[in-house]
Motif scaffolding. Structure first.
Motif, mmCIF file in Angstrom:
data_model
loop_
_atom_site.group_PDB
_atom_site.id
_atom_site.type_symbol
_atom_site.label_atom_id
_atom_site.label_comp_id
_atom_site.label_asym_id
_atom_site.label_seq_id
_atom_site.Cartn_x
_atom_site.Cartn_y
_atom_site.Cartn_z
ATOM 1 N N THR A 2 0.935 -1.341 0.081
ATOM 2 C CA THR A 2 -0.158 -0.151 0.013
ATOM 3 C C THR A 2 0.907 1.239 0.103
ATOM 4 O OG1 THR A 2 -1.821 -1.150 1.079
ATOM 5 C CG2 THR A 2 -1.987 1.170 1.112
ATOM 6 N N VAL A 3 1.854 1.219 0.932
ATOM 7 C CA VAL A 3 2.670 2.464 1.003
ATOM 8 C C VAL A 3 3.555 2.530 -0.217
ATOM 9 C CG1 VAL A 3 4.632 3.413 2.027
ATOM 10 C CG2 VAL A 3 2.766 2.292 3.743
ATOM 11 N N VAL A 4 4.283 1.686 -0.649
ATOM 12 C CA VAL A 4 5.080 1.768 -2.094
ATOM 13 C C VAL A 4 4.229 2.170 -3.297
ATOM 14 C CG1 VAL A 4 6.541 0.261 -3.714
ATOM 15 C CG2 VAL A 4 6.947 0.064 -1.181
ATOM 16 N N THR A 5 3.231 1.532 -3.521
ATOM 17 C CA THR A 5 2.340 1.812 -4.661
ATOM 18 C C THR A 5 1.904 3.234 -4.722
ATOM 19 O OG1 THR A 5 0.403 0.983 -3.716
ATOM 20 C CG2 THR A 5 1.460 -0.479 -5.367
ATOM 21 N N SER A 6 1.496 3.754 -3.177
ATOM 22 C CA SER A 6 1.035 5.084 -2.947
ATOM 23 C C SER A 6 2.156 6.279 -3.330
ATOM 24 C CB SER A 6 0.215 5.228 -1.693
ATOM 25 O OG SER A 6 -0.594 4.329 -1.569
ATOM 26 N N VAL A 7 3.320 5.907 -2.695
ATOM 27 C CA VAL A 7 4.513 6.776 -2.946
ATOM 28 C C VAL A 7 4.841 6.912 -4.273
ATOM 29 C CG1 VAL A 7 6.995 6.844 -2.538
ATOM 30 C CG2 VAL A 7 5.473 6.262 -0.599
ATOM 31 N N ILE A 8 4.783 5.693 -5.318
ATOM 32 C CA ILE A 8 5.179 5.758 -6.662
ATOM 33 C C ILE A 8 4.334 6.638 -7.278
ATOM 34 C CG2 ILE A 8 5.149 4.411 -8.712
ATOM 35 C CD1 ILE A 8 5.993 2.023 -7.185
ATOM 36 N N ALA A 9 2.867 6.611 -6.909
ATOM 37 C CA ALA A 9 1.798 7.326 -7.620
ATOM 38 C C ALA A 9 2.208 8.867 -7.368
ATOM 39 C CB ALA A 9 0.443 6.840 -6.951
ATOM 40 N N MET A 10 2.195 9.002 -6.072
ATOM 41 C CA MET A 10 2.297 10.515 -5.517
ATOM 42 C C MET A 10 3.904 11.107 -6.385
ATOM 43 S SD MET A 10 -0.196 10.732 -4.159
ATOM 44 C CE MET A 10 -0.399 12.328 -3.517
ATOM 45 N N LEU A 11 4.617 10.231 -6.269
ATOM 46 C CA LEU A 11 6.317 10.811 -6.882
ATOM 47 C C LEU A 11 6.057 11.325 -8.217
ATOM 48 C CD1 LEU A 11 8.954 8.402 -5.688
ATOM 49 C CD2 LEU A 11 8.524 11.087 -5.150
ATOM 50 N N ILE A 12 4.799 10.497 -9.019
ATOM 51 C CA ILE A 12 4.547 10.803 -10.489
ATOM 52 C C ILE A 12 3.529 11.981 -10.546
ATOM 53 C CG2 ILE A 12 3.849 10.141 -12.633
ATOM 54 C CD1 ILE A 12 5.328 7.528 -11.847
ATOM 55 N N ALA A 13 2.676 11.729 -9.808
ATOM 56 C CA ALA A 13 1.367 12.455 -10.121
ATOM 57 C C ALA A 13 1.236 14.133 -9.435
ATOM 58 C CB ALA A 13 -0.006 12.125 -9.580
ATOM 59 N N VAL A 14 2.087 14.086 -8.450
ATOM 60 C CA VAL A 14 2.342 15.440 -7.929
ATOM 61 C C VAL A 14 3.019 16.577 -8.667
ATOM 62 C CG1 VAL A 14 3.373 17.034 -5.887
ATOM 63 C CG2 VAL A 14 2.016 14.770 -5.254
ATOM 64 N N PRO A 15 4.428 16.374 -9.157
ATOM 65 C CA PRO A 15 4.998 17.094 -10.107
ATOM 66 C C PRO A 15 4.185 17.430 -11.410
ATOM 67 C CG PRO A 15 6.392 15.214 -9.937
ATOM 68 C CD PRO A 15 5.135 15.162 -8.889
ATOM 69 N N VAL A 16 3.447 16.198 -12.134
ATOM 70 C CA VAL A 16 3.059 16.309 -13.268
ATOM 71 C C VAL A 16 1.532 17.022 -12.899
ATOM 72 C CG1 VAL A 16 1.704 15.152 -15.115
ATOM 73 C CG2 VAL A 16 3.738 14.176 -14.211
ATOM 74 N N GLY A 17 0.916 16.908 -11.956
ATOM 75 C CA GLY A 17 -0.443 17.523 -11.660
ATOM 76 C C GLY A 17 -0.052 19.167 -11.477
#
Lengths: 279, 322
Positions: B83-98
């Motif tokens: 849960t933590v790893v997939t969420s971290v990967i998601a945030m690392l990508i989605a935050v800068p792009v967002g």
């Protein structure tokens, strides 16, 4: 301070990156929609609406799943809307300055983003364990729990936008508060409140996780609320993970139906509010 | 103010109108309490359902990676890790792009396109997660398997230290794929939230900064983002809350393996995926209790994240006086 050319260069690079981010994001989302339309439209035909879910490698449609989704969503909205509107009314009218309202606002915002699978577990404990079997009613209650916070939020927000002068005018004419709320505040906030309900319907029509162990699923046509009932999202989930071609293409058809329904509802919700703004 | 407290003070219902007002007031109060009780009910019912698991395994439930239905041994570490790893990967990508999309929409985007693009992104944020899931399973995972993962293994996989993160066979499904799908799913949400937050910055501030000769990037970097920093972090936490609890987008592509792999290309599982996949198949009471215990862990985790998000977002509202 860095030189002007350097600052301009940094600016150009960063603005290009942000444009690139927008292009990338929109590209990926467009690709998803294109795949969805291509695969879903190919699998759509009249049988999808007129026949029930088939056995593997057999012809059939999604009639029982579509109907199940409609029934459970309808019950969920019927349960959730009055509770949501009344709670929102308390927060904006009777209890506007009370401590309780602050607590409820906090709790409501948590419920708004709480994992829907946890809601499913809650209703499983509440209605499936106690009653001893999975049922469409349990599924509807799980969906209602997702409807309530959305309706509460929009109702409160919209009522707070109604100017107090309107309320005071009503009260000055001798109307009791509940009449003022009903005939003046609700009337002024109606468009926004309708939007909230529409958004809530859009939200639950694609929810899968809360139905997994409440309504379960049903391969046959059933209108019995005390028995498991099929729904579009669960059927998509099961069929997509199956190895059978016909089930997989039905899953795509179902996915397209849900997306179209959700988009249509969101667009209607926007139109309701924007027409109100113009008037 | 006096009218407001009248109901709470509870005067004797002297006439029919006042009485019906009391009835309606009580009704709204009851509905408000229902909202409160729902959250409480979730906590209590999950705690009760999870009790047998915690009684049997104790606190070690949280730090045990074993998950064996045959021997009835269960531990939450592997799904928690996933849960933590997939969420971290998601945030690392989605935050800068967002954030990039939000800056684009408030700065560079031609004025005619701003409204339609903003609306499009808001609409996309409402698409149910199962759609992202089915697309991930049929389109994205095969693409990852045939193109992205072999490339990663051949390049980053050969680098010392971080190489183990990208080692193993290309399965298509796995932690990285799940994280990427999650990123795509929360992207419209982050972008529209960030855009709304950026739009709260007073035009006067921007204009003053431009007046001093700052470039667009400098205005955003030094004026806009610092001005809304608190709210921005709140919005990111809100998206993180979504990602942590997301079920359907992940379940399709995570692989459902209760193990902790060093490589993010390997299958794993998340709390929500484990519950979604195994709950109806749980054969023993302890198995069911362990899955509910996972649900409780997830609920507490998201509760903390969402509460923090609200705290930060509310601070902005107070500051801007909305």
């Amino acid at each position: 301070m860095a030189s002007m050319t350097r600052r301009k260069a940094v600016n150009a690079v960063m603005m290009a990156l942000s444009t690139g981010a927008a292009a990338l994001g929109l590209f990926v989302l467009a690709v998803i929609l294109i795949h969805l339309v291509a695969k879903g439209a190919g699998a759509l035909n009249l049988a999808v609406f007129t026949q029930d879910t088939p056995a593997p490698m057999d012809a059939g449609g999604l009639r029982n799943a579509i109907l199940g989704s409609l029934i459970m969503s309808a019950i969920a909205v019927t349960i959730g809307t009055p509770i949501g509107i009344l709670a929102g009314t308390y927060m904006a009218e009777y209890g506007r300055f009370s401590k309780l309202t602050k607590v409820i606002r906090f709790v409501n915002d948590i419920l708004l983003s709480a994992p829907s699978i946890v809601v499913g577990l809650f209703v499983y404990q509440l209605l499936v364990v106690t009653l001893g079997h999975f049922s469409a009613l349990a599924g509807a209650v799980a969906l209602a729990i997702l409807v309530i916070p959305i309706v509460v939020r929009t109702t409160e927000d919209m009522l707070l936008l109604v100017p107090d002068q309107l309320r005071e005018a009503g009260l000055a004419m001798g109307a009791p508060r509940w009449v003022v709320i009903r005939t003046i505040a609700y009337k002024a906030a109606r468009a926004g409140m309708v939007t909230g309900v529409l958004l809530a319907i859009a939200r639950i029509s694609g929810e899968t996780a809360p139905l997994l162990f409440t309504a379960l699923s049903n391969n046959f046509f059933s209108l019995n609320l005390t028995q498991p009932m099929a729904s579009l999202p669960i059927t998509i989930f099961q069929f997509a993970l199956s190895p059978y071609d016909n089930w997989q293409s039905l899953a795509w058809a179902g996915a397209l139906l849900i997306t179209v329904a959700v988009l249509a509802l969101s667009i209607i919700a926007r139109l309701v509010t924007s027409r109100k703004e113009k008037a | 103010m006096s009218v407001v407290t009248e109901f709470e003070a509870g005067p004797r219902a002297a006439n029919p109108a006042a009485r019906s007002d009391r009835v309606f007031g009580t009704l709204t109060f009851a509905a408000a309490v229902v909202v409160l009780l729902t959250l409480l009910g979730v906590f209590v019912s999950l705690a009760m359902g999870a009790w047998p698991a915690f009684q049997h395994f104790g606190a070690s439930f949280l730090v045990t990676a074993k998950w064996n239905p045959v021997t009835d041994r269960f531990g939450a570490l592997a799904p928690l890790y996933g849960t933590v790893v997939t969420s971290v990967i998601a945030m690392l990508i989605a935050v800068p792009v967002g954030l990039g999309i939000a800056i684009f929409l408030t700065e560079t985007c031609p004025r005619i396109l701003r409204r339609p693009l903003g609306i499009a992104i808001e609409l996309l944020a409402g698409i149910p997660s199962i759609i992202y899931g089915i697309w991930g399973l049929f389109v994205f995972a095969p693409f990852m398997q045939s193109v992205v993962q072999p490339a990663l293994i051949d390049t980053l996989g050969q680098v010392p230290l971080i190489g183990t993160l990208f080692s193993g066979a290309p399965y298509g499904i796995g932690m990285l794929t799940a994280g990427l799908i999650l990123a795509i799913m929360v992207l419209p949400f982050i972008a529209s939230l960030a855009r709304d937050i950026f739009l709260t910055v007073p035009d006067m501030l921007r204009e003053s900064a431009y007046g001093l000769g700052m470039t667009r990037w400098e205005v955003n970097r030094h004026i806009v983002i610092p001005h809304v920093r608190t709210a921005l972090v709140g919005g990111i936490m809100l998206s993180l809350g979504r990602a942590l609890g997301e079920t359907m987008a992940v379940t399709f592509v995570i692989g459902n393996a209760h193990r902790i792999s060093a490589s993010i290309l390997q299958p794993g599982t998340t709390i929500s995926a484990a519950i979604a996949n195994e709950f109806t198949e749980a054969t023993t009471p302890l198995y069911t209790a362990s899955l509910i215990a996972l649900g409780l862990v997830l609920f507490i985790l998201t509760f903390i994240v969402l509460a923090a998000a609200q705290f930060l977002l509310r601070r902005m509202k107070q500051k801007s006086g909305v």
